[in-house]
Design a protein around this motif. Structure first.
Motif, PDB file in Angstrom:
ATOM      1  N   ASN A 117       0.700  -1.119   0.117  1.00 43.94           N
ATOM      2  CA  ASN A 117       0.068   0.065  -0.012  1.00 43.94           C
ATOM      3  C   ASN A 117       0.690   1.413   0.054  1.00 43.94           C
ATOM      4  OD1 ASN A 117      -2.775  -1.021   0.030  1.00 43.94           O
ATOM      5  ND2 ASN A 117      -2.214  -1.768   1.877  1.00 43.94           N
ATOM      6  N   THR A 118       2.200   1.289  -0.099  1.00 47.27           N
ATOM      7  CA  THR A 118       2.948   2.393  -0.177  1.00 47.27           C
ATOM      8  C   THR A 118       3.697   2.488  -1.486  1.00 47.27           C
ATOM      9  OG1 THR A 118       4.720   1.200   1.194  1.00 47.27           O
ATOM     10  CG2 THR A 118       3.112   2.556   2.409  1.00 47.27           C
ATOM     11  N   LEU A 119       3.821   1.492  -2.290  1.00 41.04           N
ATOM     12  CA  LEU A 119       4.411   1.492  -3.335  1.00 41.04           C
ATOM     13  C   LEU A 119       3.990   2.248  -4.534  1.00 41.04           C
ATOM     14  CD1 LEU A 119       5.711  -2.369  -3.454  1.00 41.04           C
ATOM     15  CD2 LEU A 119       7.146  -0.123  -3.145  1.00 41.04           C
ATOM     16  N   GLY A 120       2.481   2.578  -4.460  1.00 40.74           N
ATOM     17  CA  GLY A 120       1.987   3.621  -5.302  1.00 40.74           C
ATOM     18  C   GLY A 120       1.563   2.897  -6.293  1.00 40.74           C
ATOM     19  N   PRO A 121       0.778   3.705  -7.551  1.00 40.06           N
ATOM     20  CA  PRO A 121       0.219   3.019  -8.619  1.00 40.06           C
ATOM     21  C   PRO A 121       1.201   2.481  -9.537  1.00 40.06           C
ATOM     22  CG  PRO A 121      -0.590   5.202  -8.330  1.00 40.06           C
ATOM     23  CD  PRO A 121       0.562   5.140  -7.430  1.00 40.06           C
ATOM     24  N   ALA A 122       0.618   1.622 -10.386  1.00 37.78           N
ATOM     25  CA  ALA A 122       1.632   1.129 -11.354  1.00 37.78           C
ATOM     26  C   ALA A 122       1.900   2.247 -12.477  1.00 37.78           C
ATOM     27  CB  ALA A 122       0.900  -0.006 -12.127  1.00 37.78           C
ATOM     28  N   ASN A 123       3.290   1.999 -12.751  1.00 34.88           N
ATOM     29  CA  ASN A 123       3.687   3.279 -13.970  1.00 34.88           C
ATOM     30  C   ASN A 123       4.222   2.190 -14.938  1.00 34.88           C
ATOM     31  OD1 ASN A 123       5.882   2.242 -12.729  1.00 34.88           O
ATOM     32  ND2 ASN A 123       6.960   4.212 -12.378  1.00 34.88           N
ATOM     33  N   PHE A 124       3.773   1.055 -15.210  1.00 31.89           N
ATOM     34  CA  PHE A 124       3.974   0.218 -16.138  1.00 31.89           C
ATOM     35  C   PHE A 124       2.681  -0.541 -16.556  1.00 31.89           C
ATOM     36  CE2 PHE A 124       4.607  -1.607 -12.064  1.00 31.89           C
ATOM     37  CZ  PHE A 124       4.029  -2.725 -11.966  1.00 31.89           C
ATOM     38  N   ASP A 125       2.880  -0.986 -17.869  1.00 33.46           N
ATOM     39  CA  ASP A 125       1.723  -1.751 -18.490  1.00 33.46           C
ATOM     40  C   ASP A 125       1.606  -3.130 -17.737  1.00 33.46           C
ATOM     41  OD1 ASP A 125      -0.161  -3.147 -20.162  1.00 33.46           O
ATOM     42  OD2 ASP A 125       0.907  -2.628 -21.712  1.00 33.46           O
ATOM     43  N   VAL A 126       0.478  -3.166 -16.913  1.00 33.92           N
ATOM     44  CA  VAL A 126       0.253  -4.431 -16.168  1.00 33.92           C
ATOM     45  C   VAL A 126      -1.379  -4.942 -16.246  1.00 33.92           C
ATOM     46  CG1 VAL A 126      -0.326  -3.063 -13.937  1.00 33.92           C
ATOM     47  CG2 VAL A 126       0.392  -5.517 -13.784  1.00 33.92           C
ATOM     48  N   GLY A 127      -1.611  -6.127 -16.297  1.00 34.07           N
ATOM     49  CA  GLY A 127      -2.738  -6.990 -16.432  1.00 34.07           C
ATOM     50  C   GLY A 127      -2.888  -7.642 -15.105  1.00 34.07           C
ATOM     51  N   ILE A 128      -3.681  -7.847 -14.556  1.00 37.67           N
ATOM     52  CA  ILE A 128      -3.855  -8.854 -13.263  1.00 37.67           C
ATOM     53  C   ILE A 128      -4.941  -9.753 -13.447  1.00 37.67           C
ATOM     54  CG2 ILE A 128      -4.354  -8.561 -10.809  1.00 37.67           C
ATOM     55  CD1 ILE A 128      -3.352  -5.818 -10.974  1.00 37.67           C
TER      56      ILE A 128
END
Length: 203
Positions: A117-128
């Motif tokens: 919860n502290t690493l922040g939003p994704a700034n790379f292309d990711v699918g989950i």
């Protein structure tokens, strides 16, 4: 990950599938320990893709928060506790939990100060890909909403993600699930998951 690895190889991807000491170190130390040896096995001019399971997704987030990979194309995360796991909240103090899950496992709570919860939003292309079937009804009883036996569907989501899909599979075995594998390959190739109503039956 061997079944998934073989499917990726058959699709034409060169793969690197190495272990790491997941119970010995915290996330900040584990991330480079797990990722840098794998990167060294990749040709310097090749595109880079990550396919992660569970904690592996958090390690990629941790690594990318401190490092830039210009060759990075796409990431697929399977069952990642991107907002932490309620099971850690409930069981962290139980004798044997640290031995079984290690220092990194203790860091996967849902509190605001936890690494997920502290690493922040994704700034790379990711699918989950999230699972919503369980074989561990005791742990599922500790998790609100749909879950895969370890992580709730809602906790897999990450701000900035490009796509998200929920499949009838469990946390432990999703890496070998045929539909999960097909969806993983589809995302790596095209950057999106196929709508479920277009999926063939998974026998």
């Amino acid at each position: 990950m061997s079944t998934l690895e073989q499917a990726l190889q058959q699709t034409g991807y060169d793969t690197v599938n190495i272990g790491y000491p997941s119970r010995d170190y915290p996330i900040e130390i584990l991330a480079p320990l797990a990722i840098e040896p794998a990167l060294k096995k990749c040709p310097s001019n090749s595109d880079i893709y990550f396919v992660t399971h569970s904690l592996g997704g958090i390690l990629v987030r941790q690594y990318l928060s401190a490092n830039t990979l210009p060759q990075l194309k796409r990431v697929v995360m399977l069952g990642p506790p991107n907002q932490g796991s309620e099971t850690v909240d409930k069981l962290a103090g139980v004798p044997g939990f640290k031995w079984l899950n290690g220092c990194a496992g203790l860091q996967l709570g849902t509190d605001a100060a936890s690494p997920p919860n502290t690493l922040g939003p994704a700034n790379f292309d990711v699918g989950i890909i999230a699972g919503d079937k369980t074989i561990n009804f005791i742990l599922s009883g500790l998790i609100p909403g749909a879950d895969d036996g370890k992580v709730s569907v809602s906790s897999t989501k990450l701000q900035g993600m490009n796509d998200h899909i929920q499949l009838p599979t469990t946390h432990t075995f999703m890496m070998s699930n045929k539909t999960v594998i097909k969806q993983t390959i589809n995302y790596l190739q095209y950057g999106y998951f196929t709508p479920l109503n277009e999926q063939p039956a998974n026998h």
